[in-house]
Structure formats: structure tokens, C-alpha cells
Design an enzyme around this catalytic site. Sequence first.
Site, PDB file in Angstrom:
ATOM      1  N   HIS A   1      -5.281 -17.499  49.518  1.00 24.35           N
ATOM      2  CA  HIS A   1      -3.928 -17.157  49.093  1.00 24.35           C
ATOM      3  C   HIS A   1      -3.879 -15.910  48.213  1.00 24.35           C
ATOM      4  O   HIS A   1      -2.802 -15.557  47.721  1.00 24.35           O
ATOM      5  CB  HIS A   1      -3.321 -18.343  48.344  1.00 24.35           C
ATOM      6  CG  HIS A   1      -3.379 -19.621  49.114  1.00 24.35           C
ATOM      7  ND1 HIS A   1      -2.655 -19.841  50.263  1.00 24.35           N
ATOM      8  CD2 HIS A   1      -4.116 -20.754  48.925  1.00 24.35           C
ATOM      9  CE1 HIS A   1      -2.915 -21.044  50.739  1.00 24.35           C
ATOM     10  NE2 HIS A   1      -3.806 -21.623  49.950  1.00 24.35           N
TER      11      HIS A   1
ATOM     12  N   ASP B   1      -4.296 -24.124  42.154  1.00 27.35           N
ATOM     13  CA  ASP B   1      -4.890 -23.996  43.488  1.00 27.35           C
ATOM     14  C   ASP B   1      -5.422 -22.577  43.633  1.00 27.35           C
ATOM     15  O   ASP B   1      -4.695 -21.648  43.978  1.00 27.35           O
ATOM     16  CB  ASP B   1      -3.855 -24.293  44.575  1.00 27.35           C
ATOM     17  CG  ASP B   1      -4.484 -24.387  45.965  1.00 27.35           C
ATOM     18  OD1 ASP B   1      -5.579 -23.818  46.164  1.00 27.35           O
ATOM     19  OD2 ASP B   1      -3.884 -25.011  46.843  1.00 27.35           O
TER      20      ASP B   1
END
Length: 291
Positions: free
Chosen positions: A200, A195
Site C-alpha cells: 500500500h 497496517d
Amino acid sequence: MPIDPRRLLARPFAPIEHAYAQRDSQIYALGLGLGSDPLDAGQLRYVYEGRDGRSLRAMPTMANVLAYPGFWAREPDTGITWQQLLHAEQEIRLHDLLPASGRVTGTNRVSGLWDRGAGKGAFLQQTRDIRDAATGRPLATVVQLSLLRGDGGFGTGGSGGAPPPAHPMPEGEPDQVCDLATPAQLALIYRLSGDLNPLHADPAVAAAAGFKRPILHGMALMGVAAHAVLRTILAYDDTRFAGMRVRFTAPAWPGDTLRTEMWTRGGTVSLRVTALERGAVVLDHARVDLR
């Protein structure tokens, strides 16, 4: 342009074959914070292959990253306003133990679409079946529920009924509590499992989304909660871990101390996870199913 519900429900997905090695299972577990205590034999089962080279276990929640179809909502043919998509719930059902290395095939489909009305968005459910590529043996089913905040009001053509109701939480004090500290670099490790959303990792992207810093992946948060159950209730016996469902309620930050409260009723462990430093409930109406 509003989404076409019939077209979305019938959208084809090509099967995805995914080969992975022990190293991938180890990186995944490290991305959940396992191995923080190098003397804990339970944690070492998921990050160290053992002296025989064959003792490594795969974390049950690794099903979330196997044969993952990617962020397909961004494709033009979907009609989805992907910038306003919110990951609401995640569920895994394990049909067999996940091998620490292997080759799997995943088939994805849109399994539900429910209109909430103009200006209120819609719920979209997708289901992925994961099988051993060589034998066809079922390994896991992964179900994801997303809120399409910009795509409500399409009216007819969606699924009948309603999305799955929230898992009911027991009343009273929890039976067990587990606090797990997360390292500040946890999201940077977890993203190595596939991911790569810059939300993030990149402070500028996080700031543009309204966050003061990059946030932890929801799937990593789910994995930390699974670790709490394995550690506190199952003594790291993952053969008893049959499934898990979580509802995301607030972002978690890498570096948070995550408190998992657990209520055990028969073969179900109900969960609530709080980021202690901020008093924020980040997972709620969650459960782990036991064998």
C-alpha cells in the site's frame, strides 16, 4: 506440506492489550478521508476533539484496527501458503459505542476452516472479540474470511457445513447514492493505523504483485463505505450503526472516486461500491446493520 486443519482450528492466540489515544482515532478517520470538507460538522466529529477536548467520536469501523493480531498466517506453525492468501470478506458487530480513547483487550481464534478441494484453495475464518480492558465490557466482534488459494485439498478435519453465504443484493435502482473522492495519499495515511504492508506504499512491491501502483487497503475501502452510510442515511449519528459486512471484489486505488449505492430495507442497508473512473466494482454483497 498441506495444512493440518485440526491444529489450525485449535491454534492458541495470546490476548492482545491495546491502549489508544484520541490522536489515534483522529488519524484513523483521516485515513478514511474524513475532514476533506473542513466546514462539514458531521465529519469534524471524527477528526476534531472540540473546544472542550471531549467531543471526539470514534468511527465505528475503527474496531477493525483495535487489538489487531497482525499477519499471523506468516508464522511457520500455521502451514499456510501465506503468499497466496486473499482477504475475501470482513465483518464487524458492535455491542457498544467505541470510545475515542481507551484500553481494550482482543482475543483471536480460528472460527472456521472449509476445504474447497485440491487446486481450489480453502476458506479460513477468524474471529476477534474486543472488550474494555478495565471492565470486560464487550465492545465489538470482528470476523475476517480469507481465501487460502494454495492450501486446498486437506480433506477431513475442517469445519462442518459451509462458509457464510454472500449477503443477497436487492434488485432495482438504489435508494441513495453517495460519491466520495479519495486523496492520492489516502493509503499512506491509513497505514499509520497499523497496517504497514508495503503493498500500500511501495511502488516496487506493488509492481511485483502485478499492480501498476500501490493499492488502497481493503479495510480503508470498508471505512469509506461506512462513511457514505453515515453521511447519507444516518446524518453522522453513529449510535445507530450496529454492524457491517463487506465482500472485496477488486482493488481500489488511492485517488479513486468511490460511488456507494445503497438500498435500505428495514434495518439493513445493502451496499455496492464502484470506482467511478475505472468502472470497477470494488465492494459488493455488502451491508450495514442499523439500530
